[in-house]
Motif scaffolding. Structure first.
Motif, mmCIF file in Angstrom:
data_model
loop_
_atom_site.group_PDB
_atom_site.id
_atom_site.type_symbol
_atom_site.label_atom_id
_atom_site.label_comp_id
_atom_site.label_asym_id
_atom_site.label_seq_id
_atom_site.Cartn_x
_atom_site.Cartn_y
_atom_site.Cartn_z
ATOM 1 N N LYS A 73 38.006 34.460 39.813
ATOM 2 C CA LYS A 73 37.172 35.666 39.746
ATOM 3 C C LYS A 73 36.631 36.037 41.126
ATOM 4 O O LYS A 73 36.673 37.203 41.540
ATOM 5 C CB LYS A 73 36.015 35.450 38.766
ATOM 6 N N ILE A 74 36.139 35.047 41.865
ATOM 7 C CA ILE A 74 35.592 35.324 43.200
ATOM 8 C C ILE A 74 36.699 35.783 44.143
ATOM 9 O O ILE A 74 36.527 36.749 44.907
ATOM 10 C CB ILE A 74 34.890 34.075 43.766
ATOM 11 N N ASN A 75 37.849 35.114 44.111
ATOM 12 C CA ASN A 75 38.948 35.483 45.007
ATOM 13 C C ASN A 75 39.474 36.889 44.723
ATOM 14 O O ASN A 75 39.824 37.630 45.648
ATOM 15 C CB ASN A 75 40.086 34.469 44.893
ATOM 16 N N LEU A 76 39.549 37.268 43.447
ATOM 17 C CA LEU A 76 40.010 38.617 43.095
ATOM 18 C C LEU A 76 39.039 39.676 43.602
ATOM 19 O O LEU A 76 39.443 40.711 44.130
ATOM 20 C CB LEU A 76 40.184 38.748 41.574
ATOM 21 N N GLU A 77 37.756 39.411 43.433
ATOM 22 C CA GLU A 77 36.751 40.352 43.939
ATOM 23 C C GLU A 77 36.785 40.400 45.458
ATOM 24 O O GLU A 77 36.687 41.472 46.067
ATOM 25 C CB GLU A 77 35.358 39.932 43.456
#
Length: 512
Positions: free
Chosen positions: A345-349
């Motif tokens: 989730k953090i990497n996609l954002e």
């Protein structure tokens, strides 16, 4: 709210921003005393030929000589026969020049047709165009393969290449536009059809080509009569370039805060895109336009090293001599149950925000992105796809390698102008650009050593130490015991004087 262009015309500089919703995606700045020279065409004089580098220095009338690679030189002002075959691989991100806003498919890579020493000699006059601003200690980079942008077409006099913007994705439309250009009466040179030409007909494209051909004929005529070094053709100011290159149907609003700048933008829009001219509006509120639209706040954020994500994670952007390093961190976000899903989730954002920051800060050259480590290959694939999707909207030419098992992405981005940091900031006079200063403990130990050494010279009962006020407080409180030992050791009294005008690391000693 969709996309809009916002213009702030100040006394000494014009700032122009592009917003997508409430997000600032692009920022252009032109200062009265230093306009961009990218796209300018000069008659220059070769000042030095470097066979070992296969390059030459060219005097074009600026403070620093421009740099010309052998592969960027053609001896004939209209040498179509020197253009490379269109089937070759596209030019590298840092090597070839595309259209003015970088949205066209790249021309093929050029190879030097002969060694530089056989093509150029000292004192020779050449026609060149600036392809890259002077950056740091380097002079501008120039090429003799000229490209002149119009509204719908980029004209390349030394090429036979007919291309279509890579941002036009419909194959049928690409074929239609290419067929129109190829079907027009024979014109010398090559052409790239720009993104805004999508849906346009033969009349608009033909008019653009005729205008650009006449402009090139004028440049050639000036070359014959001008004395080198001299400017033959200058790109228009930033407001004209933005109307020409960025004002498209997807721009819902074009706001301008200064009456003279508004009249100028309206005139340009009426000439170039009359169907959109009604969207140009004058800002009539008392609050400064960049503050009211949230752009000022976004610019301040873009100058910071750390950028927070909505999830609570953050990215850190560091500039080095060789590359730009971008690090992704979990920060305050701890997720729910699955650590791998939290990381994903953090990497996609972060992938989306990283690209926005790259575009906004106008970062170029080699860029390394360190995503949080992902164990699952499918997660790495998702993040890489998110990154490439975001980069599809970037007008600068990029080349991205797949994400590694360590979570690293290596990419290059064409560098044409100074980065936002270089434009807005100067090296700190205290840290000299390193970003750090000596700690209180380190500095106090250094001062004590200097006192010991200097106390051996000459007479006097007191050693006067002048330091920054914060350092003075540290010496008199945190280092009180050490100061007493030092005085006993040298047999002299040490007097600390706080100097408000001194920077953090500055000090001097006097024996009285």
């Amino acid at each position: 709210m969709g996309k809009r262009i916002v213009v702030n015309a100040g006394v000494t500089e014009t700032r122009l921003a592009v917003q997508d919703g409430n997000l600032l995606t692009e920022l252009y700045i032109e200062r009265a005393d230093r306009r961009s020279i990218v796209g300018n065409i000069y008659k220059g004089v070769v000042t030095n030929v470097l066979p070992g580098m296969q390059a030459a220095f060219v005097d074009i009338g600026l403070s620093k000589d421009a740099f010309l690679y052998a592969g960027d030189y053609t001896a004939n002002l209209g040498a179509e026969d020197q253009a490379p075959p269109a089937e070759e691989e596209p030019a590298d991100v840092d090597e070839g020049e595309g259209d003015a806003d970088g949205d066209a498919e790249a021309e093929p890579r050029r190879q030097a047709i002969a060694p530089i020493e056989e093509m150029l000699r000292k004192g020779q006059e050449v026609l060149v165009q600036v392809s890259k601003e002077s950056l740091g200690t380097k002079g501008a980079r120039v090429t003799s393969f000229v490209s002149i942008p119009g509204r719908y077409i980029v004209y390349m006099p030394q090429s036979r290449h007919v291309g279509v913007s890579r941002r036009i994705h419909d194959d049928t439309e690409r074929d239609r536009l290419r067929a129109i250009v190829k079907g027009l009466p024979a014109q010398s040179g090559g052409f790239i059809v720009r993104t805004v030409a999508e849906g346009k007909g033969e009349e608009e494209l033909a008019a653009d080509i005729q205008f650009l051909s006449r402009l090139w004929a004028q440049v050639q005529a000036r070359y014959e009569s001008a004395k080198a070094p001299s400017l033959l053709h200058a790109e228009m100011d930033v407001t004209f370039r933005v109307v020409r290159d960025l004002f498209s149907p997807e721009i819902e609003e074009f706001l301008v805060d200064s009456p003279p700048a508004y009249e100028k933008c309206l005139e340009f829009a009426t000439q170039l895109v009359p169907q959109l001219a009604a969207r140009v509006k004058q800002w009539d509120k008392d609050q400064p336009i960049f503050e009211a639209t949230g752009i000022e706040r976004e610019i301040e954020k873009a100058l910071r090293r750390r950028v927070w994500l909505k999830s609570g994670g953050y990215i850190v952007i560091d500039h080095t001599e060789a590359l730009v390093a971008i690090d992704v961190n979990t920060g305050k976000y701890v997720g729910k149950r699955d650590f791998e899903e939290t990381v994903l989730k953090i990497n996609l954002e972060a992938a989306t925000e990283v690209v926005r920051q790259i575009r906004l800060r106008d970062l170029g050259g080699i860029i390394i992105i360190d995503f949080i480590d992902m164990e699952r290959a499918e997660h790495r694939d998702q993040v890489f796809k998110a990154l490439t999707r975001a980069l599809a909207d970037d007008k600068a030419r990029t080349n991205v390698l797949e994400i590694s098992e360590l979570g690293l992405v290596e990419m290059t981005r064409k560098r044409v102008r100074q980065s936002l940091q270089s434009l807005f900031c100067a090296p700190c006079p205290t840290c000299k650009g390193s970003g750090v200063v000596k700690s209180d403990v380190t500095l106090s130990a250094e001062i004590f050593r200097k006192i010991q050494a200097q106390s051996k010279e000459g007479g006097g009962r007191d050693v006067v130490v002048r330091v920054h006020p914060e350092m003075a407080h540290h010496l008199e409180s945190g280092q009180r015991e050490g100061l007493e030992k030092l005085q006993a050791l040298i047999g002299r009294n040490v007097v600390i004087q706080a100097m408000a005008s001194y920077h953090r690391e500055q000090y001097d000693l006097t024996v009285k």
